[in-house]
Design a protein around this motif. Structure first.
Motif, PDB file in Angstrom:
ATOM      1  N   VAL A   1       0.849  -1.192   0.000  1.00 38.40           N
ATOM      2  CA  VAL A   1       0.000   0.000   0.000  1.00 38.40           C
ATOM      3  C   VAL A   1       0.886   1.245   0.000  1.00 38.40           C
ATOM      4  O   VAL A   1       1.860   1.337   0.745  1.00 38.40           O
ATOM      5  N   ALA A   2       0.549   2.209  -0.852  1.00 35.46           N
ATOM      6  CA  ALA A   2       1.386   3.392  -1.039  1.00 35.46           C
ATOM      7  C   ALA A   2       1.118   4.440   0.034  1.00 35.46           C
ATOM      8  O   ALA A   2      -0.003   4.570   0.542  1.00 35.46           O
ATOM      9  N   TYR A   3       2.155   5.200   0.347  1.00 33.06           N
ATOM     10  CA  TYR A   3       2.041   6.213   1.399  1.00 33.06           C
ATOM     11  C   TYR A   3       1.006   7.289   1.072  1.00 33.06           C
ATOM     12  O   TYR A   3       0.519   7.976   1.969  1.00 33.06           O
ATOM     13  N   ARG A   4       0.652   7.460  -0.194  1.00 28.74           N
ATOM     14  CA  ARG A   4      -0.360   8.458  -0.548  1.00 28.74           C
ATOM     15  C   ARG A   4      -1.784   7.944  -0.333  1.00 28.74           C
ATOM     16  O   ARG A   4      -2.747   8.686  -0.533  1.00 28.74           O
ATOM     17  N   ASP A   5      -1.938   6.697   0.075  1.00 25.35           N
ATOM     18  CA  ASP A   5      -3.262   6.154   0.340  1.00 25.35           C
ATOM     19  C   ASP A   5      -3.867   6.821   1.578  1.00 25.35           C
ATOM     20  O   ASP A   5      -3.154   7.229   2.501  1.00 25.35           O
ATOM     21  N   SER A   6      -5.172   6.876   1.619  1.00 21.60           N
ATOM     22  CA  SER A   6      -5.867   7.600   2.694  1.00 21.60           C
ATOM     23  C   SER A   6      -6.062   6.778   3.957  1.00 21.60           C
ATOM     24  O   SER A   6      -6.659   7.262   4.928  1.00 21.60           O
ATOM     25  N   ARG A   7      -5.564   5.539   3.998  1.00 25.54           N
ATOM     26  CA  ARG A   7      -5.842   4.684   5.158  1.00 25.54           C
ATOM     27  C   ARG A   7      -5.266   5.242   6.461  1.00 25.54           C
ATOM     28  O   ARG A   7      -5.701   4.858   7.539  1.00 25.54           O
ATOM     29  N   THR A   8      -4.282   6.134   6.361  1.00 22.81           N
ATOM     30  CA  THR A   8      -3.666   6.669   7.576  1.00 22.81           C
ATOM     31  C   THR A   8      -4.338   7.940   8.086  1.00 22.81           C
ATOM     32  O   THR A   8      -3.890   8.511   9.083  1.00 22.81           O
TER      33      THR A   8
ATOM     34  N   GLU B   1      -3.144  10.778  15.240  1.00 20.53           N
ATOM     35  CA  GLU B   1      -3.781  11.245  16.469  1.00 20.53           C
ATOM     36  C   GLU B   1      -4.143  10.072  17.384  1.00 20.53           C
ATOM     37  O   GLU B   1      -4.041  10.176  18.626  1.00 20.53           O
ATOM     38  N   GLU B   2      -4.533   8.947  16.789  1.00 19.56           N
ATOM     39  CA  GLU B   2      -4.843   7.767  17.597  1.00 19.56           C
ATOM     40  C   GLU B   2      -3.592   7.207  18.269  1.00 19.56           C
ATOM     41  O   GLU B   2      -3.641   6.779  19.432  1.00 19.56           O
ATOM     42  N   VAL B   3      -2.481   7.210  17.548  1.00 19.01           N
ATOM     43  CA  VAL B   3      -1.227   6.722  18.138  1.00 19.01           C
ATOM     44  C   VAL B   3      -0.828   7.581  19.335  1.00 19.01           C
ATOM     45  O   VAL B   3      -0.316   7.072  20.346  1.00 19.01           O
ATOM     46  N   PHE B   4      -1.102   8.880  19.254  1.00 20.62           N
ATOM     47  CA  PHE B   4      -0.739   9.777  20.358  1.00 20.62           C
ATOM     48  C   PHE B   4      -1.532   9.477  21.628  1.00 20.62           C
ATOM     49  O   PHE B   4      -1.159   9.940  22.711  1.00 20.62           O
ATOM     50  N   THR B   5      -2.609   8.710  21.525  1.00 16.41           N
ATOM     51  CA  THR B   5      -3.330   8.310  22.736  1.00 16.41           C
ATOM     52  C   THR B   5      -2.623   7.161  23.449  1.00 16.41           C
ATOM     53  O   THR B   5      -2.917   6.868  24.608  1.00 16.41           O
ATOM     54  N   HIS B   6      -1.694   6.497  22.750  1.00 16.02           N
ATOM     55  CA  HIS B   6      -0.916   5.403  23.346  1.00 16.02           C
ATOM     56  C   HIS B   6       0.459   5.866  23.808  1.00 16.02           C
ATOM     57  O   HIS B   6       1.001   5.337  24.769  1.00 16.02           O
ATOM     58  N   ILE B   7       1.025   6.809  23.083  1.00 18.53           N
ATOM     59  CA  ILE B   7       2.354   7.322  23.415  1.00 18.53           C
ATOM     60  C   ILE B   7       2.383   8.796  23.045  1.00 18.53           C
ATOM     61  O   ILE B   7       1.889   9.191  21.989  1.00 18.53           O
ATOM     62  N   SER B   8       2.966   9.614  23.907  1.00 11.57           N
ATOM     63  CA  SER B   8       2.935  11.052  23.669  1.00 11.57           C
ATOM     64  C   SER B   8       3.791  11.431  22.473  1.00 11.57           C
ATOM     65  O   SER B   8       4.784  10.769  22.162  1.00 11.57           O
ATOM     66  N   LYS B   9       3.393  12.496  21.828  1.00 11.03           N
ATOM     67  CA  LYS B   9       4.140  13.010  20.680  1.00 11.03           C
ATOM     68  C   LYS B   9       5.569  13.345  21.079  1.00 11.03           C
ATOM     69  O   LYS B   9       6.519  13.043  20.345  1.00 11.03           O
ATOM     70  N   GLU B  10       5.739  13.944  22.236  1.00  6.13           N
ATOM     71  CA  GLU B  10       7.070  14.352  22.692  1.00  6.13           C
ATOM     72  C   GLU B  10       7.965  13.135  22.902  1.00  6.13           C
ATOM     73  O   GLU B  10       9.124  13.125  22.469  1.00  6.13           O
ATOM     74  N   ARG B  11       7.440  12.110  23.566  1.00  6.80           N
ATOM     75  CA  ARG B  11       8.262  10.914  23.810  1.00  6.80           C
ATOM     76  C   ARG B  11       8.631  10.239  22.491  1.00  6.80           C
ATOM     77  O   ARG B  11       9.761   9.787  22.296  1.00  6.80           O
ATOM     78  N   LEU B  12       7.666  10.156  21.588  1.00 10.98           N
ATOM     79  CA  LEU B  12       7.912   9.518  20.299  1.00 10.98           C
ATOM     80  C   LEU B  12       9.043  10.227  19.560  1.00 10.98           C
ATOM     81  O   LEU B  12       9.917   9.579  18.957  1.00 10.98           O
ATOM     82  N   TYR B  13       9.057  11.552  19.613  1.00 13.92           N
ATOM     83  CA  TYR B  13      10.104  12.300  18.921  1.00 13.92           C
ATOM     84  C   TYR B  13      11.443  12.161  19.635  1.00 13.92           C
ATOM     85  O   TYR B  13      12.494  11.972  19.001  1.00 13.92           O
ATOM     86  N   LEU B  14      11.442  12.263  20.954  1.00 12.18           N
ATOM     87  CA  LEU B  14      12.697  12.205  21.701  1.00 12.18           C
ATOM     88  C   LEU B  14      13.380  10.853  21.573  1.00 12.18           C
ATOM     89  O   LEU B  14      14.603  10.753  21.645  1.00 12.18           O
ATOM     90  N   GLU B  15      12.603   9.803  21.336  1.00 12.26           N
ATOM     91  CA  GLU B  15      13.193   8.465  21.209  1.00 12.26           C
ATOM     92  C   GLU B  15      13.588   8.138  19.778  1.00 12.26           C
ATOM     93  O   GLU B  15      14.616   7.496  19.550  1.00 12.26           O
ATOM     94  N   THR B  16      12.779   8.565  18.810  1.00 18.62           N
ATOM     95  CA  THR B  16      13.058   8.191  17.411  1.00 18.62           C
ATOM     96  C   THR B  16      13.672   9.324  16.595  1.00 18.62           C
ATOM     97  O   THR B  16      14.360   9.067  15.603  1.00 18.62           O
ATOM     98  N   GLY B  17      13.387  10.580  16.978  1.00 23.78           N
ATOM     99  CA  GLY B  17      13.914  11.727  16.241  1.00 23.78           C
ATOM    100  C   GLY B  17      13.286  11.928  14.879  1.00 23.78           C
ATOM    101  O   GLY B  17      13.785  12.719  14.079  1.00 23.78           O
TER     102      GLY B  17
ATOM    103  N   HIS C   1      -0.583   0.967  12.393  1.00 21.75           N
ATOM    104  CA  HIS C   1      -1.724   1.168  13.287  1.00 21.75           C
ATOM    105  C   HIS C   1      -3.042   1.065  12.510  1.00 21.75           C
ATOM    106  O   HIS C   1      -4.018   0.478  13.000  1.00 21.75           O
ATOM    107  N   ALA C   2      -3.050   1.608  11.295  1.00 19.92           N
ATOM    108  CA  ALA C   2      -4.245   1.504  10.452  1.00 19.92           C
ATOM    109  C   ALA C   2      -4.545   0.046  10.118  1.00 19.92           C
ATOM    110  O   ALA C   2      -5.712  -0.387  10.125  1.00 19.92           O
ATOM    111  N   LEU C   3      -3.490  -0.720   9.820  1.00 11.98           N
ATOM    112  CA  LEU C   3      -3.680  -2.137   9.498  1.00 11.98           C
ATOM    113  C   LEU C   3      -4.181  -2.908  10.722  1.00 11.98           C
ATOM    114  O   LEU C   3      -5.057  -3.777  10.617  1.00 11.98           O
TER     115      LEU C   3
END
Length: 474
Positions: free
Chosen positions: A97-104, A109-125, A138-140
């Protein structure tokens, strides 16, 4: 001929196979095959045709033999974030499935309910884009959880093509980092993050760096082609390979200009600070475990779509010529607005944006093209200002690499807008970076520094300053 390597460079709109070798301390390239790559509708999703891509790869390898070339190695680079899943029998469980698909849509925003945006950035950059692999997974999980439960292998697009060539399953480092699931500091899959998101961590493979070998071609392919090759890993993320072509310079910002525009600098460490998060800059993995601190900008996708909407009546060069005639037209759009990611009609979307923002509406091909080019130049200027703010320094030079380096109008606009020196080239930066990575692995080139010196001596660059173009620099 010295040792020859074969680069497979596949972008979002086309692909090519380029053979390369070093002769008299200069890099020699020969394009052996070129083909188109397009997204197709398959069921409810837009997908890549991996079967067709692999057929084109094999055509290119056959073309090598027909043209008297016998590469010792082969390496693949493609775009980022997209993937396939395999079952216990190594059969495909998912389409690509291509990244331009609308499934995401809405998944970030749903992922941010499991892990904060700040933590996600500080760990992965990694910057926040709605199509990152983490949101695709997550969509899958939301739509087809049974598929994730059956999945035994996660492979990104170049990983899967490498598997078809070699039979070896592995995840390459530079592309893996774009998933937003790799820890920027350990350079491994972030298993705590995967557990928190409920994603099966066992399907991910060992992360291997560029210059790793996956071994030889599968026996049936050796028989088919009439010769063997070592399957090597370049930076399999195309921008990772392209940045190998940028010379060592502390005062240079690069723009890898193609379907996307990637604008940034190279670092030896990730910059996971609040200001970088606020400006949504990414820290993607690079060759030699360097980091690409950059921002992803929509790029020439917009003019590619405009060209398609005009039924390919005009070439890209003709769009530049028409835009140059519209010196009094100044409307601009925000190229990073999601509305331009995959609209039904790019021209109409540009016109609607201009109407909504009370600007003059582009009425002809020249005005539409000028709007795109002017808008890109402004977006580059904004990103450069943000880079300089994070680094607390001024950069003097911009090196435009990739296919977009051929767009003289855009190069001049960048120089005029930023008031900085612009160097354009090399055009085939990604294939060049892919080839020299393989040649480093084969000991034909002694490391990244020597590779960049060879590239610098092999390709002529064009120089642009504000209102003035200077020909023929190295």
């Amino acid at each position: 001929m010295n040792k020859c390597s074969l680069a497979i460079d596949i972008g979002a709109s086309s692909g090519k196979l380029v053979a390369g070798y070093v002769e008299n301390e200069k890099l020699k390239l020969k394009e052996v095959h070129r083909f188109e790559n397009t997204i197709m509708k398959k069921g409810d999703h837009f997908c890549w045709d991996l079967e067709s891509l692999f057929k084109e790869i094999k055509k290119g390898i056959h073309a090598c033999r027909e043209q008297g070339l016998k590469p010792e190695s082969i390496g693949i680079d493609t775009w980022a974030v997209d993937f396939v899943l395999l079952d216990e029998n190594d059969a495909l469980l998912t389409d690509a499935v291509a990244y331009r698909d609308s499934r995401t849509d809405g998944m970030m925003e749903e992922v941010f309910t499991h892990i904060s945006k700040e933590r996600l950035y500080l760990e992965t950059g990694i910057q926040f884009q709605k199509f990152n692999t983490i949101y695709q997974l997550h969509a899958l999980k939301k739509s087809n959880p049974e598929i994730l439960e059956k999945a035994k292998t996660f492979l990104m697009i170049p990983d899967y093509l490498n598997y078809l060539l070699s039979g070896v399953k592995a995840n390459e480092y530079t592309n893996a980092t774009t998933t937003q699931l790799v820890n920027a500091f350990t350079k491994k899959w972030d298993k705590d993050l995967l557990d928190q998101l409920g994603i099966n961590k066992d399907m991910f493979q060992e992360i291997l760096p560029p210059t790793s070998s996956l071994g030889n071609l599968k026996a049936e392919l050796v028989k088919e082609f009439g010769f063997d090759m070592n399957v090597l890993l370049p930076a399999t993320h195309d921008t990772g390979s392209a940045v190998v072509s940028v010379p060592e310079a502390d005062d240079t910002i690069y723009i890898s200009s193609g379907t996307w525009s990637l604008i940034g600098v190279e670092n030896n460490f990730p910059i996971c600070v609040t200001k970088a998060l606020d400006y949504n800059f990414t820290n993607e993995g690079g060759f030699d475990y360097r980091f690409r601190f950059l921002k992803n900008i929509m790029g020439l996708w917009m003019i590619q779509e405009v060209k398609r909407n005009y039924h390919n009546t005009y070439s890209f060069a003709e769009f530049v010529g028409l835009a140059n005639q519209e010196i009094d037209f100044h409307s601009k759009v925000n190229v990073d607005d999601d509305r331009f990611l995959k609209p039904e009609n790019m021209i109409e979307e540009i016109q609607t944006y201009c109407a909504e923002t009370a600007q003059s509406i582009p009425q002809n091909p020249g005005q539409v093209a000028k709007c795109v080019f002017d808008s890109l130049a402004v977006s580059y200027q904004t990103a450069i200002n943000q880079i300089e703010e994070v680094y607390e320094k001024d950069f003097q030079t911009i090196n435009v690499i990739g296919g977009g380096a051929q767009n003289e109008m855009l190069n001049q606009l960048i120089a005029d807008t930023t008031k900085k020196e612009v160097l354009a080239g090399p055009v085939e930066a990604t294939a060049i970076g892919n080839v020299v990575s393989q040649l480093i692995t084969l000991d034909e080139i002694k490391g990244l520094k020597e590779a960049r010196n060879i590239i610098k001596n092999s390709f002529e660059l064009e120089k642009y300053t504000s209102k003035k173009k200077v020909e023929g620099l190295r």
